[in-house]
Scaffold this active site. Structure first.
Site, PDB file in Angstrom:
ATOM      1  N   ASP A 139      -8.017  -5.390   0.210  1.00  0.00           N
ATOM      2  CA  ASP A 139      -8.516  -6.282  -0.841  1.00  0.00           C
ATOM      3  C   ASP A 139      -8.140  -7.741  -0.617  1.00  0.00           C
ATOM      4  OD1 ASP A 139      -9.743  -4.286  -2.453  1.00  0.00           O
ATOM      5  OD2 ASP A 139      -7.756  -3.578  -2.990  1.00  0.00           O
ATOM      6  N   HIS A 151       0.853  -1.193   0.000  1.00  0.00           N
ATOM      7  CA  HIS A 151       0.000   0.000   0.000  1.00  0.00           C
ATOM      8  C   HIS A 151       0.880   1.231   0.000  1.00  0.00           C
ATOM      9  CE1 HIS A 151      -3.146   2.833   1.140  1.00  0.00           C
ATOM     10  NE2 HIS A 151      -3.998   1.897   0.741  1.00  0.00           N
TER      11      HIS A 151
HETATM   12  N1  CMC Z   1       4.021  -7.712  -4.742  1.00  0.00           N
HETATM   13  C1  CMC Z   1       5.344  -7.672  -4.947  1.00  0.00           C
HETATM   14  N2  CMC Z   1       6.116  -6.577  -4.808  1.00  0.00           N
HETATM   15  C2  CMC Z   1       5.486  -5.451  -4.472  1.00  0.00           C
HETATM   16  C3  CMC Z   1       4.097  -5.393  -4.244  1.00  0.00           C
HETATM   17  C4  CMC Z   1       3.362  -6.581  -4.385  1.00  0.00           C
HETATM   18  N3  CMC Z   1       2.029  -6.591  -4.187  1.00  0.00           N
HETATM   19  N4  CMC Z   1       3.738  -4.130  -3.924  1.00  0.00           N
HETATM   20  C5  CMC Z   1       4.872  -3.401  -3.952  1.00  0.00           C
HETATM   21  N5  CMC Z   1       5.942  -4.199  -4.270  1.00  0.00           N
HETATM   22  C6  CMC Z   1       7.344  -3.798  -4.335  1.00  0.00           C
HETATM   23  C7  CMC Z   1       7.632  -3.016  -5.606  1.00  0.00           C
HETATM   24  O1  CMC Z   1       8.066  -3.881  -6.641  1.00  0.00           O
HETATM   25  C8  CMC Z   1       8.742  -2.095  -5.136  1.00  0.00           C
HETATM   26  O2  CMC Z   1       9.943  -2.846  -5.064  1.00  0.00           O
HETATM   27  P1  CMC Z   1      11.373  -2.146  -5.386  1.00  0.00           P
HETATM   28  O3  CMC Z   1      11.524  -1.077  -4.341  1.00  0.00           O
HETATM   29  O4  CMC Z   1      12.361  -3.233  -5.313  1.00  0.00           O
HETATM   30  O5  CMC Z   1      11.233  -1.565  -6.773  1.00  0.00           O
HETATM   31  C9  CMC Z   1       8.330  -1.748  -3.710  1.00  0.00           C
HETATM   32  O6  CMC Z   1       7.579  -2.894  -3.257  1.00  0.00           O
HETATM   33  C10 CMC Z   1       7.505  -0.480  -3.583  1.00  0.00           C
HETATM   34  O7  CMC Z   1       6.374  -0.614  -4.467  1.00  0.00           O
HETATM   35  P2  CMC Z   1       5.760   0.582  -5.306  1.00  0.00           P
HETATM   36  O8  CMC Z   1       5.079   0.007  -6.488  1.00  0.00           O
HETATM   37  O9  CMC Z   1       6.797   1.623  -5.531  1.00  0.00           O
HETATM   38  O10 CMC Z   1       4.711   1.134  -4.250  1.00  0.00           O
HETATM   39  P3  CMC Z   1       3.468   2.054  -4.564  1.00  0.00           P
HETATM   40  O11 CMC Z   1       3.168   2.790  -3.327  1.00  0.00           O
HETATM   41  O12 CMC Z   1       3.701   2.861  -5.791  1.00  0.00           O
HETATM   42  O13 CMC Z   1       2.297   1.006  -4.916  1.00  0.00           O
HETATM   43  C11 CMC Z   1       0.501  -0.499  -4.690  1.00  0.00           C
HETATM   44  C12 CMC Z   1       1.321   0.607  -4.025  1.00  0.00           C
HETATM   45  C13 CMC Z   1      -0.731  -0.773  -3.832  1.00  0.00           C
HETATM   46  C14 CMC Z   1       0.020  -0.035  -6.066  1.00  0.00           C
HETATM   47  C15 CMC Z   1       1.372  -1.764  -4.810  1.00  0.00           C
HETATM   48  O14 CMC Z   1       1.766  -2.206  -3.533  1.00  0.00           O
HETATM   49  C16 CMC Z   1       0.652  -2.886  -5.563  1.00  0.00           C
HETATM   50  O15 CMC Z   1       0.681  -2.909  -6.805  1.00  0.00           O
HETATM   51  N6  CMC Z   1      -0.018  -3.848  -4.836  1.00  0.00           N
HETATM   52  C17 CMC Z   1      -0.786  -4.880  -5.479  1.00  0.00           C
HETATM   53  C18 CMC Z   1      -2.135  -4.346  -5.923  1.00  0.00           C
HETATM   54  C19 CMC Z   1      -3.058  -4.112  -4.748  1.00  0.00           C
HETATM   55  O16 CMC Z   1      -3.213  -4.933  -3.857  1.00  0.00           O
HETATM   56  N7  CMC Z   1      -3.737  -2.951  -4.774  1.00  0.00           N
HETATM   57  C20 CMC Z   1      -4.725  -2.563  -3.753  1.00  0.00           C
HETATM   58  C21 CMC Z   1      -4.238  -1.417  -2.931  1.00  0.00           C
HETATM   59  S1  CMC Z   1      -5.197  -1.129  -1.449  1.00  0.00           S
HETATM   60  C22 CMC Z   1      -6.804  -0.784  -1.924  1.00  0.00           C
HETATM   61  C23 CMC Z   1      -6.998   0.245  -2.966  1.00  0.00           C
HETATM   62  O17 CMC Z   1      -6.221   1.191  -3.130  1.00  0.00           O
HETATM   63  O18 CMC Z   1      -7.977   0.159  -3.665  1.00  0.00           O
END
Ligand code: CMC
Length: 435
Positions: A369, A311
């Protein structure tokens, strides 16, 4: 609660030999912010923040998240307390108006929502124009946007009465529209709302009832669904809420703004994740295959991510996931489905991920989720409806934030700037001299 934000301190910023003072504003709780509104005027520089990771775009009194401690408050009340002791329409009132309602206020509000649940009969014609296999979210984006064509009088958003009526209408009609989208996909007749039922009970009736026999709302299912609605009601300035504020900042109608919010919510990185989690758990299939998927989630060359994990704000357990995890046990037990294989896979997946250095270092925890889809599936709600349910529950948050924005004297049309990295000015080349 008073808004304590004030320019009580300042920092000097210098860019290209021009200096400006950046006041520091403090909220009630949470990090202070630099007020950079004069930055460009004084220094000729913008700030650069793709994804708005360090940018506060508004002042808000509605929701507070402490991501490090895993705390979520609506108007100061903990989400766990609201989920346990309140119900969705009461939480709607709280989110919209700032206080828990008195019994009289509650009755008035519930009545107002209840008597706006029907949609114009022409909406049925609109829905019938879709293919039967249309995703419910696609139908909802279109139908909610089209409500602007039915309620011309709501289009003056500067009139508080218009905004209130639009707020009632949208909260009331979302379950009706979501259920209609579902019924249409099945080829079953649309079910009219029943005003004697609760908000969640009515949605179950319109989703699962058929005209040829009476439908009895199961109070266990209605309460479980109501809790899911509460947990999704608002989440401060997430992508879909920011979309609603941005669209609303142009003066567009609330129906257009909420329709844009639904579109923004649909993506798998946002509300679409609940659907993606259940698909992922089905694909994993058994606890033995979990390590294979954990490995894939960690592989930078593999686009696969653990859905329902991670998140932007929570760097701790999402409190909503905590409530839903207990709720999943409770609901599945009550439904006689406690040996649900997806729940077993989800729990083991969570256990393994939380012990893994990759997830620990990045502070990736289950989010809202992760468990919601399992509960919805156990309630026989089809996967394609999961994000639609998120949308109907989030509508109140979108509306509260939209109302707050319209009333905010500091509000301006949302208009981000950019760091331009394209070609500099150059002369036009006629076609015959190209290539
Ligand atoms: N699985 C594997 N690696 C992950 C995941 C994951 N679910 N989420 C983040 N990472 C890694 C990402 O690859 C990155 O690694 P590195 O620093 O080595 O490049 C690091 O963790 C930081 O991730 P980010 O993408 O820069 O973080 P963000 O804040 O931009 O993204 C997120 C947040 C929710 C989009 C992301 O965690 C994600 O894609 N999660 C899976 C989808 C999900 O469950 N979404 C629902 C979010 S909560 C409810 C809502 O908003 O509706």
């Amino acid at each position: 609660m008073t808004d304590k934000s004030s320019g009580n301190a300042a920092q000097l910023a210098t860019a290209a030999d021009r200096t400006t003072e950046l006041p520091i504003l403090s909220g009630t709780v949470g990090p202070a912010v630099f007020d950079i509104r004069k930055l460009y005027n004084d220094t000729g520089c913008f700030t650069y923040d793709p994804g708005f990771t360090s940018t506060a775009a508004c002042r808000s009194k509605i929701t507070y998240i402490d991501g490090d401690r895993g705390i979520l408050l609506h108007r100061g009340y903990r989400i766990e307390d609201l989920a346990e002791h309140s119900d969705f329409l009461e939480v709607c009132y709280l989110i919209l108006f700032g206080e828990l309602p008195t019994p009289a206020q509650r009755e008035h509000f519930v009545n107002g929502v209840t008597y706006h649940t029907m949609v114009h009969e022409q909406i049925t014609t609109l829905i019938r124009g879709f293919r039967r296999d249309a995703h419910p979210m696609a139908v909802m984006i279109a139908v909610v946007g089209a409500l602007s064509a039915f309620y011309h009088e709501d289009l003056d958003i500067n009139d508080p009465h218009n905004r209130l009526i639009a707020t009632y209408r949208l909260i009331a009609k979302m379950p009706t529209i979501a259920a209609m989208a579902f019924k249409y996909s099945l080829g079953q007749p649309f079910m009219y709302p029943q005003n004697h039922l609760s908000y969640a009970g009515n949605f179950l009736h319109m989703t699962f009832g058929v005209p040829c026999e009476p439908y009895k709302v199961d109070p266990i299912l209605a309460r479980a669904l109501d809790k899911i609605f509460i947990l999704h009601a608002d989440h401060e300035q997430n992508a879909s809420t920011s979309t609603v504020r941005l669209v609303g900042s142009t003066g567009a109608s609330p129906y257009a703004a909420i329709s844009a919010g639904i579109a923004s919510l649909w993506g798998p990185a946002h509300g679409g994740a609940n659907e993606a989690v259940v698909q992922m758990l089905a694909e994993i299939g058994s606890v033995e295959r979990i390590p294979e998927f954990i490995k894939r989630a960690k592989d930078k060359d593999d686009p696969f991510r653990l859905m329902g994990f991670g998140h932007r704000v929570y760097k701790n357990y999402d409190p909503r996931a905590g409530v839903l995890k207990s709720s999943a046990d409770e609901v599945l037990d009550l439904l006689g489905k406690k040996n649900n294989p997806k729940l077993a896979i989800a729990k083991e997946l969570e256990r393994i991920a939380l012990e893994d250095d990759y997830f620990r270092e990045r502070r990736l925890f289950p989010n809202v989720d992760f468990y919601s889809g399992i509960i919805l599936e156990a309630m026989s709600i089809p996967t394609s409806m999961f994000t639609a349910i998120f949308a109907l529950a989030r509508t109140v948050g979108w509306l509260a934030q939209w109302n707050e924005m319209v009333e905010d004297p500091e509000q301006k049309i949302g208009r981000p700037r950019q760091l331009y990295v394209g070609a500099d000015e150059r002369p036009f080349v006629p076609l015959e001299r190209r290539g």
